[in-house]
Scaffold this motif. Structure first.
Motif, PDB file in Angstrom:
ATOM      1  N   GLY A  29       0.826  -1.200   0.000  1.00 29.45           N
ATOM      2  CA  GLY A  29       0.000   0.000   0.000  1.00 29.45           C
ATOM      3  C   GLY A  29       0.856   1.244   0.000  1.00 29.45           C
ATOM      4  N   PRO A  30       0.249   2.374   0.357  1.00 30.89           N
ATOM      5  CA  PRO A  30       0.975   3.652   0.357  1.00 30.89           C
ATOM      6  C   PRO A  30       2.230   3.620   1.241  1.00 30.89           C
ATOM      7  CG  PRO A  30      -1.374   4.003   0.644  1.00 30.89           C
ATOM      8  CD  PRO A  30      -1.151   2.531   0.729  1.00 30.89           C
ATOM      9  N   ASP A  31       3.287   4.269   0.774  1.00 32.92           N
ATOM     10  CA  ASP A  31       4.563   4.333   1.496  1.00 32.92           C
ATOM     11  C   ASP A  31       4.363   4.772   2.942  1.00 32.92           C
ATOM     12  OD1 ASP A  31       5.848   3.596  -0.796  1.00 32.92           O
ATOM     13  OD2 ASP A  31       6.525   5.616  -1.305  1.00 32.92           O
ATOM     14  N   ASP A  32       5.073   4.135   3.829  1.00 36.66           N
ATOM     15  CA  ASP A  32       5.156   4.468   5.257  1.00 36.66           C
ATOM     16  C   ASP A  32       3.863   4.268   6.054  1.00 36.66           C
ATOM     17  OD1 ASP A  32       7.855   5.161   5.009  1.00 36.66           O
ATOM     18  OD2 ASP A  32       7.341   7.225   4.449  1.00 36.66           O
ATOM     19  N   LEU A  33       2.779   3.880   5.418  1.00 42.99           N
ATOM     20  CA  LEU A  33       1.524   3.708   6.157  1.00 42.99           C
ATOM     21  C   LEU A  33       1.643   2.609   7.208  1.00 42.99           C
ATOM     22  CD1 LEU A  33      -1.374   4.659   6.511  1.00 42.99           C
ATOM     23  CD2 LEU A  33      -2.048   3.087   4.706  1.00 42.99           C
ATOM     24  N   LEU A  34       2.159   1.453   6.832  1.00 42.25           N
ATOM     25  CA  LEU A  34       2.324   0.366   7.794  1.00 42.25           C
ATOM     26  C   LEU A  34       3.393   0.715   8.822  1.00 42.25           C
ATOM     27  CD1 LEU A  34       1.587  -2.459   8.784  1.00 42.25           C
ATOM     28  CD2 LEU A  34       3.276  -3.382   7.194  1.00 42.25           C
ATOM     29  N   SER A  35       4.497   1.277   8.389  1.00 41.79           N
ATOM     30  CA  SER A  35       5.579   1.649   9.312  1.00 41.79           C
ATOM     31  C   SER A  35       5.085   2.621  10.375  1.00 41.79           C
ATOM     32  CB  SER A  35       6.740   2.271   8.549  1.00 41.79           C
ATOM     33  OG  SER A  35       7.254   1.358   7.621  1.00 41.79           O
ATOM     34  N   ASP A  36       4.269   3.581   9.972  1.00 41.52           N
ATOM     35  CA  ASP A  36       3.729   4.553  10.921  1.00 41.52           C
ATOM     36  C   ASP A  36       2.849   3.887  11.972  1.00 41.52           C
ATOM     37  OD1 ASP A  36       5.042   6.560   9.546  1.00 41.52           O
ATOM     38  OD2 ASP A  36       3.240   7.305   8.536  1.00 41.52           O
ATOM     39  N   ARG A  37       2.103   2.889  11.571  1.00 37.14           N
ATOM     40  CA  ARG A  37       1.214   2.202  12.513  1.00 37.14           C
ATOM     41  C   ARG A  37       1.966   1.258  13.452  1.00 37.14           C
ATOM     42  NH1 ARG A  37      -4.658   1.127  10.053  1.00 37.14           N
ATOM     43  NH2 ARG A  37      -4.975   3.194   9.176  1.00 37.14           N
ATOM     44  N   LEU A  38       3.189   0.907  13.088  1.00 39.85           N
ATOM     45  CA  LEU A  38       3.991   0.012  13.928  1.00 39.85           C
ATOM     46  C   LEU A  38       4.917   0.776  14.864  1.00 39.85           C
ATOM     47  CD1 LEU A  38       4.860  -2.766  11.349  1.00 39.85           C
ATOM     48  CD2 LEU A  38       3.412  -2.991  13.377  1.00 39.85           C
ATOM     49  N   THR A  39       4.724   2.076  14.981  1.00 40.01           N
ATOM     50  CA  THR A  39       5.537   2.869  15.895  1.00 40.01           C
ATOM     51  C   THR A  39       4.652   3.521  16.948  1.00 40.01           C
ATOM     52  OG1 THR A  39       5.425   4.809  14.460  1.00 40.01           O
ATOM     53  CG2 THR A  39       7.318   3.355  14.180  1.00 40.01           C
ATOM     54  N   SER A  40       5.253   3.759  18.089  1.00 40.79           N
ATOM     55  CA  SER A  40       4.572   4.421  19.195  1.00 40.79           C
ATOM     56  C   SER A  40       5.610   5.231  19.953  1.00 40.79           C
ATOM     57  CB  SER A  40       3.928   3.385  20.113  1.00 40.79           C
ATOM     58  OG  SER A  40       3.331   3.996  21.232  1.00 40.79           O
ATOM     59  N   ASP A  41       5.365   6.498  20.126  1.00 41.61           N
ATOM     60  CA  ASP A  41       6.291   7.385  20.840  1.00 41.61           C
ATOM     61  C   ASP A  41       7.703   7.301  20.255  1.00 41.61           C
ATOM     62  OD1 ASP A  41       4.259   8.223  22.556  1.00 41.61           O
ATOM     63  OD2 ASP A  41       4.667   6.592  23.958  1.00 41.61           O
ATOM     64  N   GLY A  42       7.776   7.223  18.941  1.00 39.30           N
ATOM     65  CA  GLY A  42       9.070   7.254  18.282  1.00 39.30           C
ATOM     66  C   GLY A  42       9.769   5.916  18.156  1.00 39.30           C
ATOM     67  N   GLY A  43       9.273   4.863  18.799  1.00 39.74           N
ATOM     68  CA  GLY A  43       9.923   3.563  18.718  1.00 39.74           C
ATOM     69  C   GLY A  43       9.034   2.536  18.047  1.00 39.74           C
ATOM     70  N   THR A  44       9.639   1.492  17.543  1.00 45.44           N
ATOM     71  CA  THR A  44       8.881   0.410  16.922  1.00 45.44           C
ATOM     72  C   THR A  44       8.240  -0.440  18.004  1.00 45.44           C
ATOM     73  OG1 THR A  44      10.415   0.376  15.058  1.00 45.44           O
ATOM     74  CG2 THR A  44       9.044  -1.566  15.372  1.00 45.44           C
ATOM     75  N   LEU A  45       6.977  -0.792  17.796  1.00 46.97           N
ATOM     76  CA  LEU A  45       6.264  -1.636  18.747  1.00 46.97           C
ATOM     77  C   LEU A  45       6.921  -3.008  18.807  1.00 46.97           C
ATOM     78  CD1 LEU A  45       2.600  -0.788  17.698  1.00 46.97           C
ATOM     79  CD2 LEU A  45       3.817   0.052  19.705  1.00 46.97           C
ATOM     80  N   ASP A  46       6.974  -3.591  20.008  1.00 42.61           N
ATOM     81  CA  ASP A  46       7.514  -4.944  20.127  1.00 42.61           C
ATOM     82  C   ASP A  46       6.366  -5.939  20.208  1.00 42.61           C
ATOM     83  OD1 ASP A  46       6.608  -5.133  22.808  1.00 42.61           O
ATOM     84  OD2 ASP A  46       8.537  -4.526  23.608  1.00 42.61           O
ATOM     85  N   ALA A  47       6.693  -7.218  20.271  1.00 36.75           N
ATOM     86  CA  ALA A  47       5.689  -8.279  20.227  1.00 36.75           C
ATOM     87  C   ALA A  47       4.647  -8.149  21.332  1.00 36.75           C
ATOM     88  CB  ALA A  47       6.359  -9.652  20.302  1.00 36.75           C
ATOM     89  N   GLY A  48       5.065  -7.726  22.521  1.00 34.47           N
ATOM     90  CA  GLY A  48       4.141  -7.593  23.635  1.00 34.47           C
ATOM     91  C   GLY A  48       3.179  -6.429  23.499  1.00 34.47           C
ATOM     92  N   GLU A  49       3.420  -5.573  22.530  1.00 36.04           N
ATOM     93  CA  GLU A  49       2.560  -4.409  22.323  1.00 36.04           C
ATOM     94  C   GLU A  49       1.567  -4.602  21.178  1.00 36.04           C
ATOM     95  OE1 GLU A  49       5.354  -0.725  23.599  1.00 36.04           O
ATOM     96  OE2 GLU A  49       6.087  -1.928  21.902  1.00 36.04           O
ATOM     97  N   LEU A  50       1.571  -5.800  20.598  1.00 32.79           N
ATOM     98  CA  LEU A  50       0.650  -6.115  19.502  1.00 32.79           C
ATOM     99  C   LEU A  50      -0.264  -7.259  19.907  1.00 32.79           C
ATOM    100  CD1 LEU A  50       3.100  -6.063  16.452  1.00 32.79           C
ATOM    101  CD2 LEU A  50       1.520  -4.258  17.161  1.00 32.79           C
ATOM    102  N   ASP A  51      -1.556  -7.078  19.679  1.00 32.92           N
ATOM    103  CA  ASP A  51      -2.539  -8.126  19.928  1.00 32.92           C
ATOM    104  C   ASP A  51      -3.002  -8.681  18.587  1.00 32.92           C
ATOM    105  OD1 ASP A  51      -2.573  -7.890  22.730  1.00 32.92           O
ATOM    106  OD2 ASP A  51      -3.990  -6.219  22.624  1.00 32.92           O
ATOM    107  N   VAL A  52      -3.029 -10.010  18.477  1.00 34.19           N
ATOM    108  CA  VAL A  52      -3.436 -10.671  17.241  1.00 34.19           C
ATOM    109  C   VAL A  52      -4.735 -11.423  17.503  1.00 34.19           C
ATOM    110  CG1 VAL A  52      -2.770 -12.296  15.427  1.00 34.19           C
ATOM    111  CG2 VAL A  52      -1.012 -10.930  16.591  1.00 34.19           C
ATOM    112  N   THR A  53      -5.750 -11.123  16.695  1.00 30.60           N
ATOM    113  CA  THR A  53      -7.043 -11.794  16.817  1.00 30.60           C
ATOM    114  C   THR A  53      -7.539 -12.196  15.435  1.00 30.60           C
ATOM    115  OG1 THR A  53      -8.302  -9.722  16.678  1.00 30.60           O
ATOM    116  CG2 THR A  53      -7.692 -10.479  18.878  1.00 30.60           C
TER     117      THR A  53
END
Length: 144
Positions: A29-53
């Motif tokens: 999809g559009p550039d940086d859209l996924l990357s932006d959603r995988l960051t929080s407060d300037g850092g990349t989210l880690d496994a414990g910060e993602l919920d999979v359903t």
């Protein structure tokens, strides 16, 4: 983010496989859209910060379910993708063993950069929104 921006591939679900199953999600999809959603407060989210359903749909289509990944901190969806129930069932079956539950989630952005997360929980919901414990990956000792 549109569901058709994502391609899903699953590996390691064969009985002969000794590796953890992998849900590989490629974003187109559009550039940086996924990357932006995988960051929080300037850092990349880690496994414990993602919920999979995963939730099944009653529409009768081949991809009669939606895999969702959400940011645990703010509840916002990182992505949603259409996935056939049989794909999720194969991951759950392969990830469950005597040592617990474990699978890997590999997200690849539009630039080809992949991030791999090791996960233990995958919650499966039926069409009415009820948790299907027997079809989910829930490690021992986790209370929901």
């Amino acid at each position: 983010m549109r569901r058709d921006y994502f391609d899903i591939d699953v590996s390691g679900t064969e009985e002969s496989s000794t590796d953890d199953p992998v849900i590989a999600i490629a974003f187109d999809g559009p550039d940086d859209l996924l990357s932006d959603r995988l960051t929080s407060d300037g850092g990349t989210l880690d496994a414990g910060e993602l919920d999979v359903t995963y939730r099944t749909r009653a529409d009768g289509s081949e991809a009669a379910g939606v895999l969702s990944i959400a940011n645990r901190h703010n509840g916002e969806y990182v992505l949603e993708a259409n996935v056939a129930p049989s794909v999720i069932e194969s991951v759950v079956a392969a990830a469950s063993d005597d040592e617990g539950t474990r699978y890997r989630l590999r997200l690849t952005d539009g630039d080809g950069k992949s991030t791999v997360y090791t996960k233990e929980i995958l919650l499966v919901y039926d069409e009415s929104g009820s948790l299907s414990r027997g079809r989910s990956l829930i490690p021992g000792g986790v209370e929901l």
